[in-house]
Design an enzyme around this catalytic site. Structure first.
Site, short mmCIF file in Angstrom:
data_model
loop_
_atom_site.label_atom_id
_atom_site.label_comp_id
_atom_site.label_asym_id
_atom_site.label_seq_id
_atom_site.Cartn_x
_atom_site.Cartn_y
_atom_site.Cartn_z
N ILE A 53 -6.06 10.29 13.14
CA ILE A 53 -6.52 9.35 14.14
C ILE A 53 -5.79 9.67 15.52
CG2 ILE A 53 -7.82 7.71 12.81
CD1 ILE A 53 -5.88 5.60 13.70
N GLU A 87 3.45 -0.43 4.87
CA GLU A 87 3.26 -1.38 5.80
C GLU A 87 2.20 -2.49 5.56
OE1 GLU A 87 -0.50 1.12 6.31
OE2 GLU A 87 1.38 1.40 5.65
N ASN A 98 0.79 -1.17 -0.15
CA ASN A 98 0.00 -0.06 -0.12
C ASN A 98 0.96 1.19 -0.07
OD1 ASN A 98 1.08 -0.38 2.78
ND2 ASN A 98 -0.75 0.92 3.47
N CYS A 151 1.73 3.44 2.07
CA CYS A 151 2.87 3.77 3.13
C CYS A 151 3.73 2.72 3.44
CB CYS A 151 2.17 4.01 4.33
SG CYS A 151 1.54 6.01 4.14
#
Length: 830
Positions: free
Chosen positions: A472, A322, A318, A320
């Site tokens: 978040i 991870e 993906n 980023c």
């Protein structure tokens, strides 16, 4: 492969659960649900990005309490698939989910907060799409990208299957332009898709190190206007690493993905000169040092540790990094707030392990439920997601937990605690997945997987990852992911007055504020200093003990960043979103050392960021105490030097020798010959400009050579302490047979365009200034163990005082978790 994730009975139950007479009420939470524990800044972020708005007026029509209940009740509906008609059970689960979010113990990824219980309905954050070697396959992937990014997801691609530049196209008899031309098409498509209300589409583009176009791929973003919405990473193979270790002078071999034939990688523009393995590695390292890209993914390591090899080979991650994913797969993410699990402080602090384990079980259930209630953008993604049932449970607030426990991030004790936290997360989430498998059945690809070989029945093929928690973590009022704090204090925009002007308030890390006040060293002047510098290490009147605990990203050497990433990776199913921060004066050799350390430590990928390396960054300049050069002015020191030089006679001008590394600012300027990219390098001490470089995109050799000649003369003048103002006055207004209208007025020629760009530089410098970066080295602090790869010497220091301004609120941005994040207003770009 067909998914049998739900039984016919479960499918019927889901249908029944949407009947208005039986549907869970996700508008008004029950009275038993308490008021969410949120800061004003968290509420502001929610209002800007997550709460429902009236489509006509844009007015917020949802409260944070309603949002959390909307998410909790929607996700809890999955319970009815396995216990049809048991609404009491579903309500109890919904209430538990609500409490976890309202108390900031856990939050899911942003698409879940945005879309759960709403029309869009897409709850996953990350996807990988296949890019096949055909026009049909390429544009199918672009269409899928549009659907995913419209709903708020990020996409990753491997372009390794595309035939290289110059290869034959059998249908037409012509030759192909190669993968890079198609990657630009993907990038343009993303530019056209406005994603939700808070970010544009993010992408990861990957290419195997043994692809014939790998050198072009590595250097493609040398032009900063290309692929602005893409992170790029090189998929490094074990064979490459073995060759690098055994004989870096060996000729690098690449394979044509169409024909399967191997050949030596020839240097473009030479008559058969080939790249060696070591030289190509140098190019990767030099570019990572220069701009933070490309990242490196150890693709064979990822596949060796993949428990579902029976599903296929993993080729990409993906955006980023991870989440390594199979083609058409997705992952929904969530993070547990570790800082809220500490009771007491310092020597009396304890971590609540029983509560942590309980939260892990509840949130594993939450994320598994998301797979069931998710509305996937494409049937291929629906099928694969339910075949692998991959989830990504991670953590945030790790730095807060260390502060409360009195443990330094850059210590053996810090990495030991990090490894223990991740080991428990991994073990308990696996146990929770086993329990769910007993209740709901194994993931459909379980047969033939490593889990079957181990004799463990699992509901999910993967359960853990450490993902970016950009926004978040601001909602949860905690530090991001497993990163150290970027600063102990920030300026926050909390509200706007009646004229629309923002109200700025200082926000201090609550743990530091309490301890600083208890020790008697807290002052408003100290907080202002922290906001400016990001660190307390240079301050007097603060104990060495506090300094050792309250370290920030500015204080931690790359060695300890990598040690912490490795500690978490040892107990993580997927991978880690982590930025290895370097000081501005770090060298390519320092980056090489960390890359080699990453190989030895067993991590799955590396993302580095050297302070000041992004061309956008120096535009947010720090006060230097000198009069700044604006339109029509120069710095006092520059004026004085220029006057002295010219009074001695032109024959006495002597261009100064410049240091090997200098900070710079890039300006983009429209000219009659296309876009001009101007880079102004300046003295890090005085701030005086010293060199000017400029390049045109596609103007031809004549125009570029003329421009190079102009820039060389300008640079000689500046190195001899001449003023930039005089350069602008001489160049502006020069006409030619070509001109072009721009927002800055009509540009008459190349010299006129260069003058306009340099004027922008002076105007920017009138508003912002820089301080000289301090500190260097990537060595661990005194008395700590050296890296297994040798470790460089030196003293740890501040990673630099450069800033990037947030485009929303103009506060400084943090580079962490593989993302860009603003602590001032909640802006994030992953």
């Amino acid at each position: 492969m067909k998914s049998n994730a739900t039984t016919p009975q479960a499918t019927e139950a889901l249908s029944i659960s949407t009947d208005p007479q039986h549907q869970l009420n996700y508008v008004d939470p029950p009275e038993s649900c308490g008021t969410p524990d949120l800061t004003q800044n968290a509420i502001t972020v929610l209002e800007r990005r997550y709460l429902k708005k009236d489509p006509e007026t844009g007015t917020v029509i949802e409260t944070p309490k309603q949002l959390f209940w909307r998410v909790a009740s929607h996700v809890a509906k999955a319970e009815l698939a396995y216990a049809p008609g048991n609404y009491e059970r579903a309500m109890a689960v919904a209430t538990e989910f609500y409490d976890l979010m309202a108390t900031r113990m856990f939050l899911p990824n942003s698409p879940c907060l945005m879309n759960a219980g709403r029309e869009m309905g897409m709850l996953s954050a990350c996807f990988v799409l296949p890019v096949e070697d055909s026009i049909e396959g390429i544009f199918e992937a672009i269409k899928a990208t549009a659907l995913i990014q419209k709903a708020g997801g990020g996409t990753g691609f491997s372009f390794s299957r595309l035939r290289p530049k110059g290869d034959i196209v059998t249908s037409s008899g012509g030759t192909t332009e190669g993968p890079m031309s198609f990657i630009e098409v993907f990038s343009k498509a993303t530019d056209a898709i406005q994603q939700g209300a808070f970010r544009r589409g993010a992408n990861m583009g990957m290419m195997r190190v043994d692809h014939p176009d790998i050198h072009t791929f590595i250097t493609f973003k040398d032009d900063p206007t290309r692929l602005t919405n893409y992170n790029i990473s090189v998929a490094v193979t074990d064979k490459f690493l073995e060759d690098l270790k055994s004989d870096p002078t060996a000729i690098h071999q690449v394979q044509n993905p169409r024909s399967g034939k191997w050949k030596s990688l020839v240097k473009e523009g030479t008559e058969g000169e080939c790249w060696t393995v070591g030289e190509l590695w140098d190019v990767i390292i030099e570019h990572a040092h220069r701009s933070g890209e490309p990242g490196v993914i150890f693709i064979d390591r990822i596949n060796q540790q993949n428990p579902i090899k029976n599903v296929g080979t993993i080729e990409a991650t993906n955006p980023c990094g991870e989440q390594p994913l199979h083609a058409w797969d997705s992952c929904n993410l969530g993070s547990v707030n570790l800082g809220n699990l500490i009771h007491g402080e310092g020597e009396n602090a304890t971590f609540d392990w029983p509560a942590y384990k309980s939260i892990i079980h509840a949130t594993t259930r939450f994320l598994d439920n998301v797979i069931e209630v998710n509305r996937y953008p494409l049937p291929q993604i629906d099928n694969m997601s339910k075949t692998t049932r991959r989830i990504g449970l991670g953590v945030m607030g790790f730095a807060d937990a260390l502060y409360k426990m009195g443990i330094g991030y850059d210590t053996p004790e810090g990495t030991k605690f990090g490894e223990e936290v991740m080991a428990v997360l991994d073990d308990e989430s696996h146990l929770a997945s086993e329990m769910l498998a007993e209740e709901r059945g194994c993931f459909p690809a379980w047969e033939g997987s490593d889990w079957e070989t181990k004799g463990r029945k699992m509901r999910n093929s993967y359960t853990t990852t450490v993902a970016p928690t950009g926004t978040i973590s601001i909602i949860a009022n905690c530090s991001g992911g497993i990163e150290p704090m970027f600063s102990l204090a920030f300026n926050r925009q909390v509200m706007k007055d009646t004229e629309g002007k923002p109200t700025i308030m200082k926000e201090v890390n609550y743990v530091f504020e309490e301890q600083a006040k208890a020790s008697g060293c807290y002052t408003e002047e100290m907080i202002d200093d922290i906001i400016e510098q990001g660190s307390i290490q240079h301050m007097e009147g603060i104990s060495d003990e506090m300094k050792s605990v309250f370290v920030t990203a500015h204080d931690i050497t790359p060695y300890w960043h990598m040690k912490m990433q490795a500690a978490f990776q040892r107990h993580c199913d997927a991978s880690i979103s982590k930025t290895i921060n370097f000081p501005t004066d770090a060298t390519p050799a320092d980056v090489r050392e960390i890359y080699e350390m990453a190989v030895e430590e067993g991590v799955k990928g590396v993302t580095v960021y050297r302070d000041g390396c992004r061309e956008m960054q120096p535009m947010a300049l720090k006060e230097s105490g000198k009069k700044d050069a604006g339109a029509g002015t120069t710095t006092d020191s520059a004026t004085e030097m220029a006057t002295t030089a010219t009074s001695a006679g032109a024959s006495m001008l002597s261009p100064a020798k410049l240091p090997e590394m200098m900070p710079s600012v890039r300006i983009r300027q429209t000219t009659p010959f296309g876009n001009m990219h101007v880079q102004v390098s300046y003295d890090p001490e005085s701030g005086a400009p010293r060199e000017v470089f400029a390049q045109l995109g596609r103007a031809g050799d004549v125009a570029n050579s003329d421009l190079e000649g102009i820039c060389r003369m300008v640079s000689l003048w500046l190195r001899a302490n001449g003023s930039l103002e005089m350069v602008v006055n001489q160049l502006k207004g020069i006409g030619s047979s070509l001109s072009v209208p721009t927002r800055d007025g009509r540009i008459m020629s190349l010299p006129d365009g260069l003058a306009c760009a340099l004027q922008k530089y002076m105007d920017a410098k009138a508003n912002y200034t820089t301080g000289s970066p301090v500190g260097s080295s990537m060595a661990p602090a005194s008395g700590t163990p050296q890296s297994t790869s040798g470790g460089s010497t030196g003293t740890p220091g501040n990673v630099g005082s450069y800033k990037i301004k947030c485009p929303t609120c103009s506060e400084k941005l943090a580079f962490e978790e593989g993302c860009v994040k603003c602590y001032g207003c909640g802006y994030s770009q992953c």
